[in-house]
Scaffold this active site. Sequence first.
Site, PDB file in Angstrom:
ATOM      1  CB  ILE A 106      37.168  48.688  56.319  1.00 20.15           C
ATOM      2  CG1 ILE A 106      35.663  48.821  56.119  1.00 20.15           C
ATOM      3  CG2 ILE A 106      37.818  50.062  56.371  1.00 20.15           C
ATOM      4  CD1 ILE A 106      34.992  49.446  57.342  1.00 20.15           C
ATOM      5  CG  HIS A 107      42.734  46.644  53.913  1.00 20.39           C
ATOM      6  ND1 HIS A 107      41.905  46.361  52.866  1.00 20.39           N
ATOM      7  CD2 HIS A 107      43.959  46.857  53.389  1.00 20.39           C
ATOM      8  CE1 HIS A 107      42.609  46.389  51.739  1.00 20.39           C
ATOM      9  NE2 HIS A 107      43.853  46.688  52.018  1.00 20.39           N
ATOM     10  NE  ARG A 108      43.049  50.309  49.709  1.00 23.39           N
ATOM     11  CZ  ARG A 108      44.021  49.536  49.271  1.00 23.39           C
ATOM     12  NH1 ARG A 108      45.269  49.771  49.623  1.00 23.39           N
ATOM     13  NH2 ARG A 108      43.787  48.533  48.481  1.00 23.39           N
ATOM     14  NE  ARG A 131      45.988  50.148  58.500  1.00 29.03           N
ATOM     15  CZ  ARG A 131      47.252  50.378  58.206  1.00 29.03           C
ATOM     16  NH1 ARG A 131      48.006  49.433  57.725  1.00 29.03           N
ATOM     17  NH2 ARG A 131      47.760  51.566  58.372  1.00 29.03           N
ATOM     18  CG  ASP A 158      39.010  50.051  52.503  1.00 28.05           C
ATOM     19  OD1 ASP A 158      39.219  48.816  52.457  1.00 28.05           O
ATOM     20  OD2 ASP A 158      39.238  50.732  53.535  1.00 28.05           O
TER      21      ASP A 158
END
Length: 352
Positions: A203-205, A236, A275
């Site tokens: 996940i990073h969006r 992030r 994502d």
Amino acid sequence: MKIVTIIGARPQFIKAATVSRQFRGVPDIHEILVHTGQHYDENMSEVFFRELEIPLPDFNLGVGSGTHAYQTGMMMIKIEEVLLREKPDFTLVYGDTNSTIAGSLSSVKLHIPVAHVEAGLRSFNRSMPEEINRIVTDRISDLLFAPTTTAIKNLENEGLAGNACFTGDVMYDSVLYYAASIRSNPEKFNTKGIPGLYLLATIHRAENTDNPENILNILEAFSRIDYPVIFPVHPRTRKVISSIADIPSNVHVINPVGYLEMLKLTMNAHKVITDSGGLQKEAYFLGKQCITIRNETEWVETLHDHWNILTGTLPGKILEAIHSNIPISPRKTEFGNGKAGAVILEKLHGRV
Ligand code: UD1
Ligand code: UDP
């Protein structure tokens, strides 16, 4: 022919590895590699240069992290200096990050033509920073290398067909090239501690990490999965989850891994949940069902027969997808023939 290539973020190193390999050994092509410094941790940057045998950058601009305007502006100032000094025939940019828009804008303002690899992708969601970076870069580029026919259609719809050509997807080239070497060296990667049955998650969006409700929903869904979740965490995301949530006990948080280890983790996973743009495709290429925790995807070709399922972030939807049957239908060959890098070389060569 002199080409200045601008890269800065993890997926761009992977894409550029494939194209740069084509350039090497062509006597009249001189590629100058510029790393903006957008990604800088060892496991977000250096590991890819080492593993994928990308030459060390000729320039590392060391821009690092910041707000969109700060990061993009600093990159532009420093890229302009490089372009003024090197005076290339073309600037080559990849994908949709702030390094992409900084490279393309700096270049066109100096009247240096821009070639854009992965042109024509659209989510039609303008709240994504990537969508703005893509739209602007495509509008100002001279050569648009489109990975799919959907991308070509998007460019046609925006009146940009004249600059566009279908190349296939360089990430498909990469998967074919490196998966073969992984399969022939199965002992190369230490899988100690990796369970036999697991789900691979990333996940990073911004839409997921910057919204506490979304990230909590995603972790809640993970906690209700009956088997382990291997979760290589983007820096992030690490920042966010360390401050807002307890990590469920079945979730194995690990540091970001190199590309080859990531491919191996994908090949052996039960399903992938992500994502990421790149990982959605890699799952598809490697025959793994992907659950995409977004409401739309740029890679619509992967959606047929539930090979890729868009769930958004509600736990019920995510779990429904995780429990769905794994598709057995053949996957489509809409990403080219694994020779996108060679096509890009040929088209660039033909322009000068
Ligand atoms: C960027 C791209 C995104 C792409 C992703 C690939 C933009 C707007 N976004 O998102 O399209 O999918 O890269 O991974 O360009 N950080 C570190 N170490 C690093 C890099 C980042 O600690 O080596 C942390 C910093 O706190 C930074 C944050 O991660 O502020 C976000 O990094 P940034 O490059 O701004 O955006 P990404 O989320 O990585
Ligand atoms: N990737 C990697 N190590 C990781 C996570 C991802 O090598 O720990 C690779 C992944 O296999 C894919 C690329 O990074 O090739 C995707 O990058 P990311 O998800 O950061 O960005 P996006 O593709 O969404 O822009």
